[in-house]
Design a protein around this motif. Structure first.
Motif, mmCIF file in Angstrom:
data_model
loop_
_atom_site.group_PDB
_atom_site.id
_atom_site.type_symbol
_atom_site.label_atom_id
_atom_site.label_comp_id
_atom_site.label_asym_id
_atom_site.label_seq_id
_atom_site.Cartn_x
_atom_site.Cartn_y
_atom_site.Cartn_z
ATOM 1 N N LYS A 205 19.688 23.847 3.537
ATOM 2 C CA LYS A 205 20.313 23.291 4.753
ATOM 3 C C LYS A 205 20.966 21.939 4.494
ATOM 4 N N ARG A 206 20.826 21.444 3.282
ATOM 5 C CA ARG A 206 21.324 20.126 2.896
ATOM 6 C C ARG A 206 20.627 18.999 3.645
ATOM 7 N N ASP A 207 19.386 19.249 4.063
ATOM 8 C CA ASP A 207 18.581 18.212 4.702
ATOM 9 C C ASP A 207 17.787 17.492 3.620
ATOM 10 N N PHE A 208 18.500 16.691 2.854
ATOM 11 C CA PHE A 208 17.896 16.035 1.715
ATOM 12 C C PHE A 208 16.913 14.936 2.127
ATOM 13 N N THR A 209 17.098 14.397 3.326
ATOM 14 C CA THR A 209 16.165 13.389 3.827
ATOM 15 C C THR A 209 14.773 13.988 4.013
ATOM 16 N N SER A 210 14.724 15.129 4.703
ATOM 17 C CA SER A 210 13.434 15.782 4.937
ATOM 18 C C SER A 210 12.826 16.282 3.635
ATOM 19 N N ARG A 211 13.672 16.759 2.736
ATOM 20 C CA ARG A 211 13.165 17.233 1.439
ATOM 21 C C ARG A 211 12.465 16.116 0.697
ATOM 22 N N LEU A 212 13.124 14.963 0.611
ATOM 23 C CA LEU A 212 12.538 13.824 -0.098
ATOM 24 C C LEU A 212 11.261 13.345 0.588
ATOM 25 N N ALA A 213 11.304 13.277 1.908
ATOM 26 C CA ALA A 213 10.138 12.797 2.639
ATOM 27 C C ALA A 213 8.931 13.705 2.417
ATOM 28 N N LEU A 214 9.145 15.025 2.482
ATOM 29 C CA LEU A 214 8.040 15.964 2.332
ATOM 30 C C LEU A 214 7.488 15.965 0.912
ATOM 31 N N VAL A 215 8.377 15.921 -0.072
ATOM 32 C CA VAL A 215 7.935 15.857 -1.468
ATOM 33 C C VAL A 215 7.047 14.636 -1.689
ATOM 34 N N GLU A 216 7.456 13.511 -1.156
ATOM 35 C CA GLU A 216 6.694 12.280 -1.359
ATOM 36 C C GLU A 216 5.372 12.294 -0.603
ATOM 37 N N GLU A 217 5.374 12.805 0.623
ATOM 38 C CA GLU A 217 4.126 12.849 1.385
ATOM 39 C C GLU A 217 3.076 13.739 0.720
ATOM 40 N N PHE A 218 3.532 14.838 0.121
ATOM 41 C CA PHE A 218 2.578 15.761 -0.506
ATOM 42 C C PHE A 218 1.939 15.181 -1.755
ATOM 43 N N ASP B 30 8.485 26.981 -0.278
ATOM 44 C CA ASP B 30 9.436 27.702 0.574
ATOM 45 C C ASP B 30 10.091 26.766 1.579
ATOM 46 N N SER B 31 9.310 25.890 2.175
ATOM 47 C CA SER B 31 9.861 24.937 3.145
ATOM 48 C C SER B 31 10.835 23.974 2.468
ATOM 49 N N LEU B 32 10.461 23.506 1.294
ATOM 50 C CA LEU B 32 11.332 22.587 0.567
ATOM 51 C C LEU B 32 12.639 23.258 0.174
ATOM 52 N N ARG B 33 12.565 24.519 -0.228
ATOM 53 C CA ARG B 33 13.769 25.245 -0.606
ATOM 54 C C ARG B 33 14.710 25.421 0.595
ATOM 55 N N LYS B 34 14.134 25.729 1.742
ATOM 56 C CA LYS B 34 14.958 25.899 2.949
ATOM 57 C C LYS B 34 15.625 24.593 3.351
ATOM 58 N N LEU B 35 14.893 23.497 3.258
ATOM 59 C CA LEU B 35 15.488 22.196 3.564
ATOM 60 C C LEU B 35 16.649 21.893 2.621
ATOM 61 N N GLU B 36 16.466 22.239 1.362
ATOM 62 C CA GLU B 36 17.518 22.000 0.375
ATOM 63 C C GLU B 36 18.756 22.834 0.681
#
Length: 418
Positions: A366-379, A358-364
């Motif tokens: 919002k077009r916050d692709f930086t946070s999306r990539l960072a969170l995907v990688e950290e997980f 859900d968090s990743l979808r919301k970031l996407e």
């Protein structure tokens, strides 16, 4: 309960909870997912129906590891061992050539009674059964054509076989209280470039329509059809292409089967899942690992397996997807192959469920692709292993590589004495 495992799980639970992921609920959901274990890994796709064991239809098994099952009883024994080492309650996928009977019966004359021993065993194990008509390794398939054959008598033989297979599947569903998924794959195709691509496909469509004319409730049987890109002996043209079957399933209300090894080397089935389920009600997956071609290697937790799992979880598509395995490796312990492939498939689903979708979808959005990539990688380095170990422990199966000790002992006590 191992206190180290409990302690590690408690810490992992806190980390995931910070992102709104409730691990206990995730494990409860995971426990309801059934993976269908394919029986043909246990005996190198030999079956029990015919004395002539030669494989055909573009199928090849390499390796000669000792201890493969020679009888239905041995195969069931081996699958029991594998299932005891895999968390959750699952299904077993049978091909028609695995009929348990002393009768000299051809494929088009098979009946439910020829599989009654399998049903009795499934009831004892508390599992479901899936089914496949066998349209290969038979004299009437020697020229590489079955349901699209120009010879009417040969075509009708295979139609009768597939219709009887659906009746067997209905029997499974009624007896076991859960639907049997019946998958239809045919090897039909040409080694060299054909002049007429259309006529075989017309015959295939007509054959399938005749097969499916018997109405069977989806409470008992779910029909699927499976495409393939090419095979040994059908390198230039396959009648049942992806486009053919996708069109057929959309127009006929059937399920399409996506096999991980049945597409071009640069294609992956994970990218097709959401598109297919937009226009069909159900999907069947054959999870495998192709190496340069449809070579059906044991499933490892590679990038594509993870992408398949993520697609199913992120799109909330699990309830409409039937997950089956399809590999046959004769070079390693047959029981270990099941355990490795199935545990990896379940692990991948768990990892996908432990992502903050859900968090990743919301970031996407919002077009916050930086946070999306960072969170995907950290997980990717979050402690899903601690959750997996805890899941295995509460399911009563060995944790981590402990299962291998049991398989090695089984090999010494049972397999090597055959």
């Amino acid at each position: 309960m191992d206190q180290t495992i409990l302690s590690s799980y408690a810490e992992a639970k806190k980390l995931y909870a910070k992102h709104g992921i409730q691990t206990d609920k995730v494990l409860e959901k995971l426990s309801r997912i059934k993976v269908s274990l394919h029986c043909w890994q246990g005996d190198d796709v030999q079956g029990f129906l015919r004395k002539d064991k030669a494989l055909s239809g573009g199928i090849a098994v390499t390796g000669n590891y000792p201890g493969r099952a020679e009888t239905p009883e041995q195969l069931r024994q081996d699958m029991e061992k594998a299932l005891s080492l895999i968390p959750g309650s699952h299904k077993v996928n049978l091909h028609a050539i695995y009929a348990d009977t002393e009768e000299d019966v051809d494929l088009d004359r098979l009946e439910p009674r020829h599989f009654s021993n399998w049903v009795d065993w499934a009831k004892e194990q508390g599992i479901g059964l899936d089914f496949n008509p066998t349209l290969f390794s038979h004299p009437k398939a020697e020229d590489g054509f079955t349901l699209s054959h120009p010879d009417e008598d040969i075509r009708q033989f295979w139609i009768r076989h597939c219709r009887s297979s659906r009746r067997i599947a209905e029997y499974f569903g009624k007896e076991l209280g859960q639907p049997c998924v019946t998958n239809h794959w045919i090897p039909d195709g040409y080694k060299d470039t054909p002049v007429d691509r259309l006529s075989p496909r017309i015959r295939l469509k007509e054959s399938l329509d005749e097969i499916f004319k018997d109405e069977i409730s989806e409470a008992y049987n779910i029909d699927a059809v499976e495409s393939k890109l090419f095979g040994i002996g059908s390198e230039s043209y396959v009648v049942g292409s992806h486009e053919f079957y996708l069109g057929y399933t959309v127009s006929r209300g059937k399920a399409v089967c996506l096999d991980a090894g049945h597409f071009h080397p640069t294609e992956v089935i994970s990218s097709k899942i959401s598109s297919v389920l937009m226009f069909t009600n159900r999907l069947l997956l054959h999870v495998s690992r192709p190496v340069r071609w449809d070579s059906d290697h044991v499933v490892t937790m590679d990038d594509e397996l993870m992408e398949i799992a993520r697609e199913l979880v992120r799109g909330n598509l699990l309830d409409r997807t039937h997950i089956g395995l399809d590999f046959f490796d004769g070079s390693i312990n047959h029981v270990a192959a099941w355990v490795i492939g199935t545990r990896n498939t379940i692990k991948a689903l768990l990892r996908a469920m432990l992502e903050p979708v859900d968090s990743l979808r919301k970031l996407e959005e919002k077009r916050d692709f930086t946070s999306r990539l960072a969170l995907v990688e950290e997980f990717k380095s979050y402690p899903f292993g601690a959750v997996w170990d805890y899941y295995c422990q509460i399911q009563g199966v060995p944790v981590r590589e402990q299962w291998l000790d049991e398989v090695k002992k089984y090999e010494q006590d049972i397999l090597l004495k055959r």
